[in-house]
Design a protein around this motif. Structure first.
Motif, PDB file in Angstrom:
ATOM      1  N   LYS A   1     -22.790  70.444 -31.330  1.00 22.06           N
ATOM      2  CA  LYS A   1     -21.923  71.339 -32.026  1.00 22.06           C
ATOM      3  C   LYS A   1     -21.076  70.939 -33.213  1.00 22.06           C
ATOM      4  CE  LYS A   1     -19.388  75.337 -31.933  1.00 22.06           C
ATOM      5  NZ  LYS A   1     -18.902  75.008 -33.339  1.00 22.06           N
TER       6      LYS A   1
ATOM      7  N   GLN B   1      -9.352  75.280 -38.392  1.00 19.32           N
ATOM      8  CA  GLN B   1     -10.923  75.543 -38.598  1.00 19.32           C
ATOM      9  C   GLN B   1     -11.171  76.373 -39.672  1.00 19.32           C
ATOM     10  OE1 GLN B   1     -12.623  77.334 -35.146  1.00 19.32           O
ATOM     11  NE2 GLN B   1     -14.744  77.107 -36.049  1.00 19.32           N
TER      12      GLN B   1
ATOM     13  N   THR C   1     -18.427  71.750 -36.151  1.00 19.47           N
ATOM     14  CA  THR C   1     -17.299  72.835 -36.576  1.00 19.47           C
ATOM     15  C   THR C   1     -16.446  72.135 -37.816  1.00 19.47           C
ATOM     16  OG1 THR C   1     -16.807  73.032 -34.114  1.00 19.47           O
ATOM     17  CG2 THR C   1     -15.325  73.938 -35.741  1.00 19.47           C
TER      18      THR C   1
ATOM     19  N   ASP D   1     -16.042  83.077 -36.031  1.00 19.43           N
ATOM     20  CA  ASP D   1     -16.839  81.819 -35.458  1.00 19.43           C
ATOM     21  C   ASP D   1     -18.200  81.965 -34.650  1.00 19.43           C
ATOM     22  OD1 ASP D   1     -16.976  79.313 -34.906  1.00 19.43           O
ATOM     23  OD2 ASP D   1     -15.051  79.294 -33.358  1.00 19.43           O
TER      24      ASP D   1
ATOM     25  N   GLU E   1     -12.406  76.627 -29.448  1.00 19.66           N
ATOM     26  CA  GLU E   1     -11.625  76.998 -30.727  1.00 19.66           C
ATOM     27  C   GLU E   1     -11.163  78.434 -30.545  1.00 19.66           C
ATOM     28  OE1 GLU E   1     -13.723  73.295 -31.727  1.00 19.66           O
ATOM     29  OE2 GLU E   1     -14.213  75.269 -31.148  1.00 19.66           O
TER      30      GLU E   1
ATOM     31  N   THR F   1     -16.690  80.166 -28.583  1.00 24.86           N
ATOM     32  CA  THR F   1     -16.228  78.616 -28.897  1.00 24.86           C
ATOM     33  C   THR F   1     -15.034  78.332 -28.107  1.00 24.86           C
ATOM     34  OG1 THR F   1     -15.147  78.769 -30.822  1.00 24.86           O
ATOM     35  CG2 THR F   1     -17.533  78.588 -30.948  1.00 24.86           C
TER      36      THR F   1
END
Length: 941
Positions: free
Chosen positions: A877, A887, A879, A718, A615, A613
Motif C-alpha cells: 500500500k 497526507q 500513501t 482517500d 489514516e 484506510t
C-alpha cells in the motif's frame, strides 16, 4: 413507515470519552454583492443569515435598503451561499465540524424546527436599468418567501424547483435590498443516533411526506441526522436582465441515423417569451462549433413561441463525422457549447449558453405483449418521439410477473412501431435492461451516490475529485439516488468524466417509507428538474422511486410529463425488481457467490462492508475511541444490525486471518477482505457478461460523510482496498480467475478486437516455489469474454494456501493486465498467510514532471516496487505525504494494494495537485506482510 416517531431512548445514545471539538471559524475570503456570470446575468453574494426567532422585524422592513442589521455576535452571520444554514454556522465557528467523532451530537435539533432570514443588498448595474428583471433562486430548501425593497414578491416550495420572480418594477438604480425567509421541511422527524446498543435505526421517516427535499437528511443507514435537514439557500441566487424577449429552457436532441455514426442530426428547440404588451419581431440564433443557424420570428404580446431548428429546415444541423459523447472507457465524452441569442433590431435581448453531447441512447429489455407473451426488443425513444408514440405501459396494472423477475408491458400496438426492433437469442438476459450508447452495448459498472456531501457542499472544486476517482476506477455509470444530488455541478461533472447517470425522483422504498402528501408540489419540482437538466448527455434514465413504484397519481404523472418534456429517455418507475435485479445483498458474502448466485442481469444495488484506510479512520475517530470498537465506530456506520450488519465480515476476518488485536491490525486485515470482495463483485459480472449479466452497480461508490459502511473511497478522497479491487476487475482489458471453478478468462471491454494475447497463470506456494504454470494465446471480439483454461487447484491446495499470478500480454510483450489471488482449501487454512514473514521491498520514487491544468498543476511521481525476497509480498500500500507529514489528498494512483511474487516489479504513477504535494513529498509503504518504509522522492533521471 414513519421512521423514528418518538425520541430515542437516552440509554442507547452514543457516548465518547473525548468531548466535542471546539468550533473553528473559517476565513471569510472575498465577498462581492454582485458578480457577473455573462451578459445580463449576475450572481448575488455577500449574504447574511439570522435565525428567525432572533429577528423581530418583518420582511418588509428587512428588505429595505436603509435597514441596518444588528451585527452583534450571535445575530447576523456572514452566510455561506450556496450552502445550508448549518454550513454557515460551522464556517462561522458556532458549531464544530460534525464529520469528526461525535461532534454532530453537539449541534442542536432546533435548527430543523425554526425559520431563517437571508439578506443582501447591492447596486443595480447600469446596464440592467430599464430592462426586464428577474430574480432566480436556483435552489432553496424548503420553503422560500421573497421580499425586494420592502415589497413581498412571492414564494417557492421544494428543494429542486427554481424560484422565478419578476422584479422589474421593484429594483431601481442605486442601492437595493433583498430578504428571503427560509422554512425547513415541515415534517423534520426525530434524530437517529446510531450506537453499538441502538442498532442501525430507521431509514428516513416523516420527512418523506414533504416530497421534493433531502429525505435522507433525517437519517439513513449511511448518513446521520443532519441537524438543519439541509435547510437554506443551497444553490445560487441570480439576477437576470433582458430586453422584451427572454429565452426559456431549450432542448437539444441528437439522433444517429446511420449505423456507422457518420452523421449526427441535432435538433434544437428554444422557447422565446415576450414580456411586453406588444408583439415583438426578433432574430433567434443558435451556434456551436462551426455550425450557426437562425430564424426570424414574431412573438405575440405576453406569449411564448417555440423556435425549432432541425436538419429538415437547417441542413447544417446534420453534422458530418461528429465528435460523439461516450461513457468512460468507450471513447471520449466530447461536449459541445451551444450559444443561443435573441436580438431585436440587432440588439441582444437575451442569451443562454449550455453544453450538450452528441449521443443517442437506446435500450434492450423484455416487455409483456398484447397476448401476455414476453418479447425482447430494442427500444428507440427518439424515434418514438418523432412518430408521436408511447412504447411502454408502466402503470401498476401493466407490471407482470415473468420468468426471472418482473416486467413492464408494451402499450397496445407498440410492438409494430418502427421504434421497436425485436431481439432473438438473448434469453439469458431476459427480462433485464441493457443500455446502448451510440449503438454500442455498454457493460454498466458503477454504483449509487446517496448524497454527494452530507452538508450539501456542492461546489465544483469539492466535487470534482470524486468524479476523477470514479473515472479512475473505470466506473461508467452512477445513480443519483432519490434525487439527492440534483444540481448543475453533479451533472456537469458526470458529462465531463463520461459517467452515465440514472437519475431518481424523491420517493423511497415502497411498503416501508411513507409517500409524498402533495402530488402537485412534487410534480412541479419534477417538471422543473427535467426541463433544467435534460440536455446533459450523462443522464440516460429516469427512476420514479427507489425500490418501488410511486403511487399511481405520481407514477402516471411522471410518465406523462417525461413523455412531453423529454421523450428521449427510458422511464422506469422502480429502481429494482422490474426489468432489473432485486437489491442487495449488503453484508459480507463469500466471493464465489457473486459468480454463481447474486446480482444477475442488471443489478442496481449490491454492497459489502468497506473499511477506510487507517489514516482516514484516524482522522475521523478521536484517539480514545479507536480501539476497541466503540460507539463512534457505530455512529460512522459500522453497523451492528440491519442489512449491512458487519458480523459476517468480522467473522470472515477472524476465520481467515485471525482476530485483530489493534486498529492497525484490523485495518490491515479489512483491506484484504474488501479488495477480494469488491473485485469479486465485478469479476462475477464479467463471468456472465452478455449471457446473464449486463450491469452491476454498488451500493454505494461515494460516501456522504466519513463512513465505514459501503464505499470505494472515503469522503476525504482517500482510496482503500475496495477501490482498487473494483478498479482491477473493471479495467479495459482484464484477465481473471472465476470462482469457484478457477476458470481463467480474458475480458475485452474495448470497442476493438484483440488478437495474439498471451495469457499466463503461475501458481506458487507460500514458500515461493512454483507449483504449476499454464499458458494460452487468445483472440477476443470487441466487448466480449473468451476462455483461456481452467486451473486444477484442488491438489495443489492440499498442502496449504497457494498464490495465483495471472498476466495477459500482447504479441509485443506489453502487459495488458495482471491479477493476483490467494486461495486455500478452507478459510482456516488461509490463516497461514498471517504467519508469513514481512518482506522488505526495494522501493524507489522519482518525480516525472508536472501536468498543467486550469487553476494549477499536478505533480507526477513514479514509484518502482520490487520483491527481492523468497516469498510473496501481499497488498503493498502506497500513501503520499507532504514535507510536514500531512497526507496529500486527493492523490490518484495507477494501482495500489499490489501483490508481488519473488522477483517481480511494478511501477505505480501517483498524480496529485502540486500545491498540496509541495517541494519534498514522501511516499509511505506498508502492506499485509510488507515491511513499512518511507520512500524519499528524487528528481527525474
Amino acid at each position: 413507515m414513519e421512521g423514528q416517531i418518538v425520541a430515542q431512548d437516552p440509554a442507547t445514545l452514543p457516548t465518547s470519552a473525548t468531548p466535542p471539538d471546539a468550533p473553528v471559524s473559517r476565513p471569510l475570503g472575498s465577498r462581492q454583492a454582485l458578480s457577473s456570470d455573462s451578459e445580463g446575468h449576475w450572481t448575488l453574494g455577500n449574504w447574511y443569515l439570522a435565525q428567525a426567532p432572533d429577528i423581530a422585524a418583518a420582511g418588509s422592513v428587512l428588505s429595505r435598503a436603509d435597514y441596518r442589521p444588528d451585527m452583534r455576535v450571535g445575530i447576523w452571520y456572514p452566510a455561506t451561499v450556496p450552502g445550508t444554514v448549518l454550513t454557515t454556522f460551522i464556517d462561522r465557528g458556532v458549531y464544530p465540524d460534525p464529520a469528526h467523532g461525535l461532534n454532530n451530537l453537539a449541534i442542536p435539533e432546533k435548527l430543523a424546527h425554526q425559520d431563517y432570514w437571508y439578506r443582501t443588498s447591492f447596486d443595480l448595474p447600469p446596464e440592467a436599468v430599464g430592462k426586464s428583471l428577474e430574480l432566480l433562486l436556483n435552489g432553496a430548501n424548503y420553503h422560500a418567501k421573497l421580499w425586494v425593497n420592502g415589497t413581498e414578491v412571492g414564494d417557492t416550495t421544494g428543494a429542486f424547483i427554481r424560484g422565478r420572480f419578476d422584479v422589474s418594477g421593484l429594483l431601481r438604480p442605486g442601492r437595493n435590498a433583498i430578504a428571503i425567509r427560509i422554512s425547513p421541511p415541515p415534517h423534520p422527524g426525530h434524530a437517529q443516533e446510531e450506537s453499538l446498543t441502538s442498532g442501525v435505526g430507521e431509514n428516513g421517516g416523516a420527512m418523506m411526506l414533504d416530497g421534493p427535499t433531502f429525505g435522507s437528511s433525517e437519517g439513513w443507514d449511511w448518513i446521520p441526522t443532519i441537524r438543519d435537514r439541509e435547510t437554506g439557500l443551497w444553490q445560487s441566487v441570480q439576477l437576470v436582465a433582458t430586453d422584451k424577449l427572454r429565452l426559456g429552457d431549450p432542448q437539444v436532441v441528437t439522433t444517429l441515423p446511420r449505423p456507422d455514426n457518420s452523421i449526427a442530426n441535432v435538433e434544437i428547440t428554444v422557447p422565446v417569451a415576450n414580456t411586453s404588451d406588444r408583439p415583438v419581431s426578433a432574430t433567434v440564433r443558435a451556434a456551436f462549433d462551426d455550425v450557426a443557424v437562425q430564424r426570424t420570428i414574431t412573438v405575440p404580446a405576453r406569449a411564448t413561441v417555440q423556435v425549432r431548428f432541425s436538419p429538415a429546415t437547417d441542413s447544417a444541423l446534420a453534422v458530418q463525422h461528429p465528435r460523439l459523447w461516450w461513457p468512460n472507457g468507450y471513447g471520449d465524452p466530447a461536449l459541445h457549447t451551444l450559444h443561443l441569442t435573441t436580438a431585436i433590431d440587432g440588439r441582444t435581448s437575451d442569451t443562454k449558453t449550455l453544453r450538450f453531447g452528441m449521443r443517442q441512447v437506446t435500450y434492450e429489455l423484455s416487455l409483456v405483449d398484447d397476448k401476455g407473451g414476453l418479447d425482447r426488443a430494442l427500444l428507440d425513444f427518439d424515434k418514438a418521439r418523432t412518430e408521436g408514440q408511447t412504447l411502454m405501459d408502466v402503470r401498476h396494472e401493466a407490471i407482470r410477473k415473468v420468468p426471472n423477475g418482473w416486467a413492464y408491458s408494451f402499450t397496445p400496438g407498440a410492438q409494430k412501431s418502427p421504434a421497436v426492433t425485436p431481439i432473438a437469442g438473448d434469453d439469458g438476459l431476459s427480462p433485464f435492461l441493457v443500455i446502448r450508447v451510440n449503438g454500442v452495448r455498454i457493460a454498466a459498472r458503477g454504483g449509487s451516490v446517496g448524497m454527494d456531501d452530507f452538508l450539501k457542499r456542492v461546489d465544483r472544486a469539492h466535487l470534482e475529485p470524486y468524479f476523477k476517482l470514479h473515472r479512475d476506477a473505470h466506473v461508467n455509470i452512477i445513480r443519483n439516488w432519490v434525487g439527492q444530488n440534483t444540481e448543475e455541478s453533479f451533472f456537469d461533472l458526470a458529462d465531463e468524466y463520461g459517467l452515465m447517470v440514472m437519475s431518481d425522483f424523491w420517493e423511497s422504498t415502497q411498503n416501508y417509507n411513507i409517500e409524498a402528501q402533495d402530488p402537485a408540489l412534487y410534480m412541479a419540482n419534477a417538471e422543473d428538474v427535467v426541463k433544467r437538466f435534460r440536455n446533459h448527455p450523462s443522464i440516460v434514465l429516469w427512476f420514479g422511486r427507489n425500490e418501488g413504484v410511486p403511487q399511481p397519481i405520481l407514477n402516471e404523472g411522471l410518465a406523462a410529463m417525461l413523455q412531453k418534456d423529454d421523450g428521449t429517455r427510458l422511464y422506469m418507475p422502480s429502481s429494482n425488481t422490474i426489468n432489473l435485479h432485486d437489491s442487495g445483498p449488503y453484508n459480507w458474502r463469500e466471493p464465489e457467490k457473486y459468480f454463481t448466485e447474486y446480482s444477475k442481469g442488471f443489478a442496481v444495488e449490491v454492497g459489502t462492508p468497506s473499511f477506510p484506510t487507517l489514516e482516514s479512520w484516524e482522522r475521523t475517530v478521536p484517539a480514545s475511541e479507536r480501539w476497541p470498537i466503540s460507539d463512534t465506530w457505530a455512529y460512522h456506520d459500522w453497523h451492528q444490525t440491519g442489512n449491512g450488519a458487519v458480523k459476517s465480515f468480522t467473522d470472515a476476518m477472524d476465520r481467515e486471518f485471525g482476530k485483530p488485536d489493534s486498529l492497525p491490525d484490523f485495518a490491515r486485515k479489512a483491506q484484504m477482505l474488501e479488495y477480494e470482495s469488491y473485485r469479486a463483485i465485478f469479476e462475477g459480472m464479467n463471468a456472465g457478461l452478455w449471457r446473464t449479466n449486463s450491469g452491476r452497480m454498488l451500493w454505494m461508490t461515494q460516501p456522504a460523510w466519513p463512513s465505514s459502511a459501503w464505499q470505494v473511497f472515503s469522503s476525504d478522497y482517500d482510496t482503500h482496498g475496495a477501490f482498487y479491487g473494483m478498479k482491477k476487475a473493471s479495467e479495459p482489458v482484464h484477465v481473471q480467475m472465476n470462482l469457484p471453478d478457477h476458470k481463467v478468462i480474458l475480458v475485452n471491454n474495448r470497442q476493438s478486437p484483440l488478437a495474439g494475447v498471451h495469457v499466463t497463470a503461475i501458481v506458487q506456494g507460500l514458500d515461493g516455489h512454483e507449483l504449476a504454470r499454464r499458458e494460452a494465446t487468445l483472440q477476443s471480439a470487441a466487448g466480449a469474454t473468451v476462455d483461456a483454461f481452467t486451473l486444477d487447484l484442488a491438489p495443489l491446495m492440499a498442502s496449504g494456501p497457494v498464490f495465483v499470478r495471472l498476466e495477459a500480454r500482447n504479441n509485443a510483450g506489453l502487459r495488458l493486465s495482471d491479477n493476483f489471488y490467494w486461495q486455500a482449501g478452507s478459510d482456516a487454512e488461509l490463516r497461514a498467510l498471517s504467519t508469513m514473514a514481512p518482506v522488505a521491498l526495494t522501493a524507489h520514487a522519482r518525480t516525472a514532471g508536472t501536468d498543467d491544468k486550469d487553476g494549477g498543476s499536478d505533480t507526477r511521481i513514479v514509484v518502482t516496487l520490487s520483491n527481492p525476497g523468497t516469498h510473496a509480498a501481499l497488498q503493498a500500500k502506497l500513501t503520499l505525504f507532504d514535507r510536514s507529514g500531512k497526507q496529500v489528498l486527493p492523490a490518484y494512483f495507477t494501482d495500489n494494494y499490489i501483490s508481488l511474487l519473488p522477483g517481480e516489479s511494478r511501477d505505480v504513477t501517483i498524480t496529485a495537485p502540486a500545491a498540496l504535494a509541495g517541494d519534498a513529498p514522501t511516499v509511505h509503504l506498508r502492506g499485509f506482510n510488507v515491511a513499512p518504509q518511507t520512500i524519499a522522492v528524487g528528481d527525474r533521471p
